[in-house]
Design an enzyme around this catalytic site. Sequence first.
Site, PDB file in Angstrom:
ATOM      1  N   ARG A  89      -8.792 -51.325 -26.542  1.00 26.32           N
ATOM      2  CA  ARG A  89      -9.300 -51.658 -25.206  1.00 26.32           C
ATOM      3  C   ARG A  89      -8.018 -51.668 -24.182  1.00 26.32           C
ATOM      4  O   ARG A  89      -8.415 -51.996 -23.235  1.00 26.32           O
ATOM      5  CB  ARG A  89     -10.230 -52.624 -25.022  1.00 26.32           C
ATOM      6  CG  ARG A  89     -11.582 -52.309 -25.863  1.00 26.32           C
ATOM      7  CD  ARG A  89     -12.581 -53.391 -25.405  1.00 26.32           C
ATOM      8  NE  ARG A  89     -13.691 -53.378 -26.399  1.00 26.32           N
ATOM      9  CZ  ARG A  89     -14.204 -53.964 -27.122  1.00 26.32           C
ATOM     10  NH1 ARG A  89     -13.679 -55.271 -27.625  1.00 26.32           N
ATOM     11  NH2 ARG A  89     -15.565 -53.770 -27.609  1.00 26.32           N
ATOM     12  N   LYS A 143      -4.435 -41.782 -12.992  1.00 20.49           N
ATOM     13  CA  LYS A 143      -5.453 -41.105 -13.389  1.00 20.49           C
ATOM     14  C   LYS A 143      -5.235 -40.751 -14.844  1.00 20.49           C
ATOM     15  O   LYS A 143      -3.866 -40.161 -15.107  1.00 20.49           O
ATOM     16  CB  LYS A 143      -5.526 -39.688 -12.719  1.00 20.49           C
ATOM     17  CG  LYS A 143      -6.324 -40.032 -11.427  1.00 20.49           C
ATOM     18  CD  LYS A 143      -6.486 -38.616 -10.565  1.00 20.49           C
ATOM     19  CE  LYS A 143      -7.409 -38.767  -9.368  1.00 20.49           C
ATOM     20  NZ  LYS A 143      -7.694 -37.543  -8.708  1.00 20.49           N
ATOM     21  N   GLU A 192       2.681 -28.774  -5.858  1.00 27.04           N
ATOM     22  CA  GLU A 192       2.441 -30.415  -5.648  1.00 27.04           C
ATOM     23  C   GLU A 192       3.280 -31.061  -4.355  1.00 27.04           C
ATOM     24  O   GLU A 192       2.597 -31.781  -3.505  1.00 27.04           O
ATOM     25  CB  GLU A 192       2.514 -31.194  -6.979  1.00 27.04           C
ATOM     26  CG  GLU A 192       1.346 -30.773  -7.822  1.00 27.04           C
ATOM     27  CD  GLU A 192       0.042 -31.218  -7.508  1.00 27.04           C
ATOM     28  OE1 GLU A 192      -0.157 -31.644  -6.459  1.00 27.04           O
ATOM     29  OE2 GLU A 192      -0.904 -30.716  -8.342  1.00 27.04           O
ATOM     30  N   LYS A 219       2.295 -40.159  -2.170  1.00 27.41           N
ATOM     31  CA  LYS A 219       1.204 -40.414  -3.190  1.00 27.41           C
ATOM     32  C   LYS A 219       0.852 -42.080  -3.227  1.00 27.41           C
ATOM     33  O   LYS A 219      -0.430 -42.230  -3.288  1.00 27.41           O
ATOM     34  CB  LYS A 219       1.730 -39.861  -4.649  1.00 27.41           C
ATOM     35  CG  LYS A 219       0.836 -40.219  -5.983  1.00 27.41           C
ATOM     36  CD  LYS A 219      -0.331 -39.332  -5.708  1.00 27.41           C
ATOM     37  CE  LYS A 219      -1.297 -39.328  -6.766  1.00 27.41           C
ATOM     38  NZ  LYS A 219      -1.114 -38.682  -8.115  1.00 27.41           N
ATOM     39  N   GLU A 272     -10.423 -42.942  -5.782  1.00 29.62           N
ATOM     40  CA  GLU A 272     -10.764 -41.643  -5.266  1.00 29.62           C
ATOM     41  C   GLU A 272     -12.143 -41.652  -4.560  1.00 29.62           C
ATOM     42  O   GLU A 272     -13.042 -40.904  -5.059  1.00 29.62           O
ATOM     43  CB  GLU A 272     -10.524 -40.494  -6.407  1.00 29.62           C
ATOM     44  CG  GLU A 272     -10.604 -39.195  -5.663  1.00 29.62           C
ATOM     45  CD  GLU A 272     -10.155 -38.105  -6.678  1.00 29.62           C
ATOM     46  OE1 GLU A 272     -11.103 -37.443  -6.950  1.00 29.62           O
ATOM     47  OE2 GLU A 272      -9.084 -38.058  -7.105  1.00 29.62           O
ATOM     48  N   ARG A 275      -8.350 -40.697  -1.035  1.00 35.40           N
ATOM     49  CA  ARG A 275      -7.509 -40.103  -2.312  1.00 35.40           C
ATOM     50  C   ARG A 275      -7.867 -38.743  -2.535  1.00 35.40           C
ATOM     51  O   ARG A 275      -7.232 -37.866  -3.188  1.00 35.40           O
ATOM     52  CB  ARG A 275      -7.516 -41.150  -3.344  1.00 35.40           C
ATOM     53  CG  ARG A 275      -6.617 -40.532  -4.594  1.00 35.40           C
ATOM     54  CD  ARG A 275      -6.519 -41.668  -5.671  1.00 35.40           C
ATOM     55  NE  ARG A 275      -5.899 -41.168  -6.635  1.00 35.40           N
ATOM     56  CZ  ARG A 275      -5.264 -41.772  -7.878  1.00 35.40           C
ATOM     57  NH1 ARG A 275      -5.829 -42.906  -7.984  1.00 35.40           N
ATOM     58  NH2 ARG A 275      -4.705 -41.067  -8.973  1.00 35.40           N
ATOM     59  N   ASN A 312      -6.605 -33.484  -3.798  1.00 35.13           N
ATOM     60  CA  ASN A 312      -7.030 -32.679  -4.383  1.00 35.13           C
ATOM     61  C   ASN A 312      -7.094 -31.229  -3.600  1.00 35.13           C
ATOM     62  O   ASN A 312      -7.856 -30.332  -3.844  1.00 35.13           O
ATOM     63  CB  ASN A 312      -8.788 -32.911  -4.887  1.00 35.13           C
ATOM     64  CG  ASN A 312      -8.794 -34.130  -5.777  1.00 35.13           C
ATOM     65  OD1 ASN A 312      -7.891 -33.961  -6.967  1.00 35.13           O
ATOM     66  ND2 ASN A 312      -9.591 -34.830  -5.751  1.00 35.13           N
ATOM     67  N   HIS A 364      -7.277 -28.002  -5.434  1.00 31.84           N
ATOM     68  CA  HIS A 364      -7.664 -28.144  -6.668  1.00 31.84           C
ATOM     69  C   HIS A 364      -9.010 -27.483  -7.315  1.00 31.84           C
ATOM     70  O   HIS A 364      -8.890 -27.426  -8.419  1.00 31.84           O
ATOM     71  CB  HIS A 364      -7.193 -29.646  -7.125  1.00 31.84           C
ATOM     72  CG  HIS A 364      -5.935 -29.979  -7.097  1.00 31.84           C
ATOM     73  ND1 HIS A 364      -5.165 -30.014  -6.091  1.00 31.84           N
ATOM     74  CD2 HIS A 364      -5.317 -30.925  -8.107  1.00 31.84           C
ATOM     75  CE1 HIS A 364      -3.865 -30.565  -6.583  1.00 31.84           C
ATOM     76  NE2 HIS A 364      -3.990 -30.941  -7.616  1.00 31.84           N
ATOM     77  N   HIS A 396      -8.207 -25.609 -10.351  1.00 34.10           N
ATOM     78  CA  HIS A 396      -8.936 -25.939 -11.816  1.00 34.10           C
ATOM     79  C   HIS A 396      -9.925 -24.933 -12.282  1.00 34.10           C
ATOM     80  O   HIS A 396      -9.835 -24.787 -13.460  1.00 34.10           O
ATOM     81  CB  HIS A 396      -9.526 -27.300 -11.604  1.00 34.10           C
ATOM     82  CG  HIS A 396      -8.672 -28.542 -11.552  1.00 34.10           C
ATOM     83  ND1 HIS A 396      -9.016 -29.822 -11.261  1.00 34.10           N
ATOM     84  CD2 HIS A 396      -7.370 -28.538 -11.594  1.00 34.10           C
ATOM     85  CE1 HIS A 396      -8.179 -30.663 -11.086  1.00 34.10           C
ATOM     86  NE2 HIS A 396      -6.907 -30.080 -11.495  1.00 34.10           N
ATOM     87  N   HIS A 431      -0.365 -25.337 -14.041  1.00 33.86           N
ATOM     88  CA  HIS A 431      -1.185 -26.028 -13.166  1.00 33.86           C
ATOM     89  C   HIS A 431      -0.779 -25.641 -11.781  1.00 33.86           C
ATOM     90  O   HIS A 431      -1.435 -25.375 -10.889  1.00 33.86           O
ATOM     91  CB  HIS A 431      -0.974 -27.587 -13.498  1.00 33.86           C
ATOM     92  CG  HIS A 431      -2.025 -28.328 -12.571  1.00 33.86           C
ATOM     93  ND1 HIS A 431      -2.964 -28.429 -12.126  1.00 33.86           N
ATOM     94  CD2 HIS A 431      -1.185 -29.123 -11.620  1.00 33.86           C
ATOM     95  CE1 HIS A 431      -3.535 -29.189 -11.492  1.00 33.86           C
ATOM     96  NE2 HIS A 431      -2.386 -29.754 -10.954  1.00 33.86           N
TER      97      HIS A 431
END
Length: 358
Positions: free
Chosen positions: A117, A139, A181, A223, A233, A237, A241, A244, A248, A261
């Site tokens: 956990r 993330k 990026e 960032k 997000e 935030r 993206n 993206h 993606h 990427h």
Amino acid sequence: MKKIFLSTRNNKVPIVIGNGVISSKLLSTYIKSKNVVVVTNETVGRIYLKEIKNCLKNFNTKTLEIKDGEKHKNLSIFTKIHDYLINNRFDRDLTIIALGGGVIGDLVGFVASTFMRGVKLIHLPTTLLAQVDSSIGGKTAVNHPSGKNLIGTFYQPDSVIIDTKFLLTLPEQEYVSGLAEVVKYGLISKPSLLKWMNKNSEKILSKDKDCLTYIVLTSVKEKIRFVSQDERESNVRAFLNYGHTLGHAIEAAMNYRNILHGEAISIGMLFASMLSVEKNMLNINDFNLIEDTLEKLNLPTDIPKRIKTRDIIKHIKFDKKKQDNRNRFVLLGTLGNCVINDKLKDDFLGKMIEHYRS
């Protein structure tokens, strides 16, 4: 060496940035357990694992190497790492170090957030993309055949140590991919960075030491600014993206093979910029600056011919930013200012993708 902090409601994450900063003393400052597991990939391990292990002689340290590549960021490898930790009888007195690029960071972060956990996590990002983006913000995720990063958590690391010397051994294609990026921050929040990159593209591509320090430090600060306002997000935030959604979808349509990427994000950013012009927001001169900068940095702007438009649309349907079954594209109102548009239908996107390809 510079140290800055990412402060959220429940966390204050130290981020150390410098050239040649990793040492036994520095790692001992941030490791608060007796047991350490370094997880890396075969490529990075071959170059840096011995050095990192030498810096961890004061700890009970074990290492695990996995195969390199986005296609290995999946539940099978996630389970393999858990099996390793369980078979070695580790408990919560454990720090996991993610030594590698974005794949390692996302995957190992997900493991750290779920093993017992949650155990301590330190990022040692070795790629430009990881240093300026994926290692910061908490993330974690693995991919699913239907889409990228569909399974994961938000889990802040205990620290992030960014050593720009790693970039000197980074393959050219990987380095250039990471520049996408950095360009992104110039588009969504800091136009002066975009203009600087356009003027200094040759020095950037040569990995000039001062340029590396500038682009990493500037990107990290940007960032942090977004994440500190919106850790999970739900608001601004999402602007991170930019590019993206299409990016993606391209990665998923190619089964996470034969494209990096950042390369996919470069294509996605120019497409989003074209949409922004189409919606009468972005100035055509700014679009031309974006395209010129990407091309000067040797980043791709064309959708791979092998991908069918219908396959791209299929994967956009699984984009995790969708709400109420509506596409949510991040667009530019003006250079440095983003908006969310949720009114772009699949048929419109299909036509725009075809137009973009032509």
